[in-house]
Write a protein that holds these residues in place. Structure first.
Motif, mmCIF file in Angstrom:
data_model
loop_
_atom_site.group_PDB
_atom_site.id
_atom_site.type_symbol
_atom_site.label_atom_id
_atom_site.label_comp_id
_atom_site.label_asym_id
_atom_site.label_seq_id
_atom_site.Cartn_x
_atom_site.Cartn_y
_atom_site.Cartn_z
ATOM 1 N N PHE A 43 -4.337 6.082 10.007
ATOM 2 C CA PHE A 43 -3.295 5.954 9.297
ATOM 3 C C PHE A 43 -3.118 4.293 9.924
ATOM 4 O O PHE A 43 -3.779 3.718 10.518
ATOM 5 C CB PHE A 43 -1.924 6.580 10.292
ATOM 6 C CG PHE A 43 -2.500 6.109 11.576
ATOM 7 C CD1 PHE A 43 -1.282 5.228 12.585
ATOM 8 C CD2 PHE A 43 -3.275 7.379 13.431
ATOM 9 C CE1 PHE A 43 -1.463 5.362 14.118
ATOM 10 C CE2 PHE A 43 -3.235 6.310 14.063
ATOM 11 C CZ PHE A 43 -2.275 5.791 14.996
ATOM 12 N N GLY A 44 -1.663 4.139 9.514
ATOM 13 C CA GLY A 44 -1.374 2.569 9.555
ATOM 14 C C GLY A 44 -0.274 1.814 8.755
ATOM 15 O O GLY A 44 0.559 3.218 8.451
ATOM 16 N N SER A 45 0.000 0.499 8.843
ATOM 17 C CA SER A 45 0.926 0.158 8.195
ATOM 18 C C SER A 45 0.472 -1.213 7.024
ATOM 19 O O SER A 45 -0.346 -1.502 7.204
ATOM 20 C CB SER A 45 2.260 -0.194 8.529
ATOM 21 O OG SER A 45 1.858 -1.226 9.642
ATOM 22 N N VAL A 46 0.893 -1.481 6.047
ATOM 23 C CA VAL A 46 0.850 -2.001 4.919
ATOM 24 C C VAL A 46 2.391 -3.313 5.087
ATOM 25 O O VAL A 46 3.269 -2.886 4.637
ATOM 26 C CB VAL A 46 0.276 -2.371 3.564
ATOM 27 C CG1 VAL A 46 -0.245 -3.005 3.021
ATOM 28 C CG2 VAL A 46 -0.899 -1.105 3.797
ATOM 29 N N LYS A 55 5.367 -0.999 -0.168
ATOM 30 C CA LYS A 55 4.141 0.382 -1.202
ATOM 31 C C LYS A 55 3.647 0.171 -2.444
ATOM 32 O O LYS A 55 3.274 -0.717 -2.921
ATOM 33 C CB LYS A 55 6.366 0.199 -1.630
ATOM 34 C CG LYS A 55 5.788 1.868 -1.917
ATOM 35 C CD LYS A 55 7.593 2.535 -3.058
ATOM 36 C CE LYS A 55 7.412 3.511 -4.328
ATOM 37 N NZ LYS A 55 8.837 4.052 -4.841
ATOM 38 N N GLY A 56 2.826 1.215 -1.968
ATOM 39 C CA GLY A 56 1.658 1.626 -3.427
ATOM 40 C C GLY A 56 0.542 0.137 -2.648
ATOM 41 O O GLY A 56 0.121 -0.258 -3.949
ATOM 42 N N VAL A 57 0.237 0.197 -1.960
ATOM 43 C CA VAL A 57 -1.067 -0.275 -1.095
ATOM 44 C C VAL A 57 -2.125 0.277 -1.214
ATOM 45 O O VAL A 57 -1.588 1.950 -0.786
ATOM 46 C CB VAL A 57 -0.747 -1.510 -0.101
ATOM 47 C CG1 VAL A 57 -2.044 -2.205 -0.103
ATOM 48 C CG2 VAL A 57 -0.056 -2.405 -0.565
ATOM 49 N N ALA A 58 -3.314 0.137 -1.706
ATOM 50 C CA ALA A 58 -4.585 1.404 -1.839
ATOM 51 C C ALA A 58 -5.093 1.181 -0.437
ATOM 52 O O ALA A 58 -5.867 -0.533 -0.699
ATOM 53 C CB ALA A 58 -4.995 0.817 -3.078
ATOM 54 N N ILE A 59 -5.464 1.706 -0.082
ATOM 55 C CA ILE A 59 -6.255 1.884 1.283
ATOM 56 C C ILE A 59 -7.199 2.511 1.371
ATOM 57 O O ILE A 59 -7.733 3.533 1.179
ATOM 58 C CB ILE A 59 -5.549 2.264 2.821
ATOM 59 C CG1 ILE A 59 -4.020 1.039 2.978
ATOM 60 C CG2 ILE A 59 -6.498 2.223 4.200
ATOM 61 C CD1 ILE A 59 -3.160 2.008 2.036
ATOM 62 N N ASP A 70 3.995 4.498 1.648
ATOM 63 C CA ASP A 70 4.929 4.923 0.908
ATOM 64 C C ASP A 70 5.723 3.520 1.460
ATOM 65 O O ASP A 70 5.570 2.883 1.374
ATOM 66 C CB ASP A 70 5.511 6.051 1.730
ATOM 67 C CG ASP A 70 5.255 5.681 3.211
ATOM 68 O OD1 ASP A 70 5.072 4.553 3.506
ATOM 69 O OD2 ASP A 70 5.682 6.652 4.352
ATOM 70 N N GLU A 71 7.104 4.453 1.029
ATOM 71 C CA GLU A 71 7.917 2.887 0.620
ATOM 72 C C GLU A 71 8.184 2.089 2.693
ATOM 73 O O GLU A 71 8.729 1.182 2.414
ATOM 74 C CB GLU A 71 9.644 4.216 0.520
ATOM 75 C CG GLU A 71 9.458 4.319 -0.886
ATOM 76 C CD GLU A 71 8.892 5.818 -1.462
ATOM 77 O OE1 GLU A 71 8.313 6.255 -0.050
ATOM 78 O OE2 GLU A 71 8.563 6.303 -1.984
ATOM 79 N N ALA A 72 7.655 2.971 3.312
ATOM 80 C CA ALA A 72 8.089 1.891 4.252
ATOM 81 C C ALA A 72 6.549 1.593 5.111
ATOM 82 O O ALA A 72 6.568 0.825 6.098
ATOM 83 C CB ALA A 72 8.357 2.726 5.705
ATOM 84 N N GLY A 73 5.950 1.284 3.563
ATOM 85 C CA GLY A 73 4.534 0.806 4.241
ATOM 86 C C GLY A 73 3.599 1.760 4.771
ATOM 87 O O GLY A 73 2.744 0.598 5.438
ATOM 88 N N ARG A 74 3.827 2.632 5.097
ATOM 89 C CA ARG A 74 2.681 3.407 5.791
ATOM 90 C C ARG A 74 2.129 4.852 4.960
ATOM 91 O O ARG A 74 2.625 4.410 4.092
ATOM 92 C CB ARG A 74 3.883 4.448 6.858
ATOM 93 C CG ARG A 74 4.431 4.184 7.624
ATOM 94 C CD ARG A 74 5.466 4.591 8.458
ATOM 95 N NE ARG A 74 6.326 5.433 7.773
ATOM 96 C CZ ARG A 74 7.740 5.831 7.959
ATOM 97 N NH1 ARG A 74 7.705 5.769 8.760
ATOM 98 N NH2 ARG A 74 8.362 6.559 7.016
ATOM 99 N N TYR A 75 0.787 5.095 5.590
ATOM 100 C CA TYR A 75 0.088 5.485 5.139
ATOM 101 C C TYR A 75 -0.605 6.810 6.374
ATOM 102 O O TYR A 75 -1.334 6.482 7.581
ATOM 103 C CB TYR A 75 -1.361 4.979 4.309
ATOM 104 C CG TYR A 75 -1.715 4.335 5.538
ATOM 105 C CD1 TYR A 75 -3.590 5.242 5.531
ATOM 106 C CD2 TYR A 75 -2.174 2.437 5.850
ATOM 107 C CE1 TYR A 75 -4.186 4.351 6.340
ATOM 108 C CE2 TYR A 75 -2.868 1.886 6.619
ATOM 109 C CZ TYR A 75 -4.068 3.468 6.737
ATOM 110 O OH TYR A 75 -4.964 2.356 7.664
#
Length: 125
Positions: A43-46, A55-59, A70-75
């Protein structure tokens, strides 16, 4: 050269994620087999350099598993425990951005391993 190849793969996967149009949001469910199994929770944030969520960053984890912020930069997601999370490669990419840094921490709670990887990206010029 290897970093460039990983970045190219991440950008391609991110483009495919945008084309899909569906965004999944993780919700904790104690009955979820992933929560009970031996998988490792990633997990984490971008964010961008100014601290804004992206939002929409591929990890990309282990060059095989892809999570999208997601919209909050979390995955969040689960990955099999082999190999050790301390040696697993993680990458972050989004079209129009370049990677600045990834901060990775590992730990455990109640015998459950976890990896937190936070990414900072810069708008490409």
């Amino acid at each position: 050269m290897r970093r460039r190849a990983i970045t190219t793969v991440l950008v391609s996967l991110c483009t495919l994620a945008f084309a899909g149009g569906a965004w999944a949001q993780y919700t904790y469910n104690p009955n979820n087999p992933d929560e009970q199994g031996s998988n490792i929770r990633y997990f984490g944030s971008v964010k961008d350099e100014s601290g804004q969520a992206l939002k929409g960053v591929a990890i990309l984890v282990k060059q095989a598993y892809v999570f999208i912020s997601d919209e909050a930069g979390r995955y969040v997601g689960y990955v099999p425990a082999d190999p050790s999370p301390k040696t697993v490669l993680i990458g972050c990419a989004k079209p129009g951005y370049t990677l600045v840094r990834i901060t990775k921490r590992t730990g455990s709670t109640r015998q459950k391993l976890w990896v937190q990887a936070d990414c900072i990206l810069r708008k490409a010029r």
